[in-house]
Design a protein around this motif. Structure first.
Motif, PDB file in Angstrom:
ATOM      1  N   LEU A   1      43.511  46.631  36.664  1.00 40.50           N
ATOM      2  CA  LEU A   1      43.112  46.895  35.280  1.00 40.50           C
ATOM      3  C   LEU A   1      42.420  48.251  35.152  1.00 40.50           C
ATOM      4  CD1 LEU A   1      41.878  43.373  34.193  1.00 40.50           C
ATOM      5  CD2 LEU A   1      43.873  44.601  33.332  1.00 40.50           C
TER       6      LEU A   1
ATOM      7  N   TYR B   1      46.930  48.995  28.792  1.00 45.01           N
ATOM      8  CA  TYR B   1      45.744  48.231  29.171  1.00 45.01           C
ATOM      9  C   TYR B   1      45.297  47.332  28.024  1.00 45.01           C
ATOM     10  CZ  TYR B   1      40.771  47.375  30.051  1.00 45.01           C
ATOM     11  OH  TYR B   1      39.540  46.789  30.204  1.00 45.01           O
TER      12      TYR B   1
ATOM     13  N   ILE C   1      45.308  43.152  28.023  1.00 46.08           N
ATOM     14  CA  ILE C   1      44.033  42.457  27.809  1.00 46.08           C
ATOM     15  C   ILE C   1      44.148  41.507  26.619  1.00 46.08           C
ATOM     16  CG2 ILE C   1      41.640  42.816  27.062  1.00 46.08           C
ATOM     17  CD1 ILE C   1      42.051  43.396  29.986  1.00 46.08           C
TER      18      ILE C   1
ATOM     19  N   ARG D   1      39.196  39.673  27.884  1.00 53.24           N
ATOM     20  CA  ARG D   1      37.889  40.110  27.400  1.00 53.24           C
ATOM     21  C   ARG D   1      37.498  39.299  26.177  1.00 53.24           C
ATOM     22  NH1 ARG D   1      37.943  41.491  31.619  1.00 53.24           N
ATOM     23  NH2 ARG D   1      38.431  43.493  32.483  1.00 53.24           N
TER      24      ARG D   1
END
Length: 88
Positions: free
Chosen positions: A66, A77, A81, A87
């Protein structure tokens, strides 16, 4: 351990074709599936330190992938995610 079918599904979803397992997105998705599987195991078997060590190694490998994506391809990215819900 994740099944062959799940692994092929992840490769199809995040890769360009069926044999494209080298993309960082595919590798992160496979590692995330393995991490969630081992996390369930470690929560049941609290004293299994060998599996816990393997879990920590997988998490650090995913973190490195990552970080690579974040440094080189920020849009890819952000997509991975969001797709995996990593996240909060």
């Amino acid at each position: 351990m994740i099944s062959k079918e799940l692994k092929q599904e992840l490769i199809q979803k995040y890769g360009d074709n069926i044999t494209d397992s080298g993309k960082p997105e595919v590798q992160v998705a496979i590692l995330s599936a393995r991490i969630s599987d081992i996390t369930k195991h470690v929560s049941v078997y609290k004293k299994d330190n060998h599996s816990r060590r393997g879990l920590i190694m997988l998490v650090s490998k995913r973190r490195k992938l990552l970080d690579y994506l974040k440094k080189r391809h920020i849009d890819r990215y952000r997509n991975i995610i969001a797709a995996l819900g990593l996240r909060k």
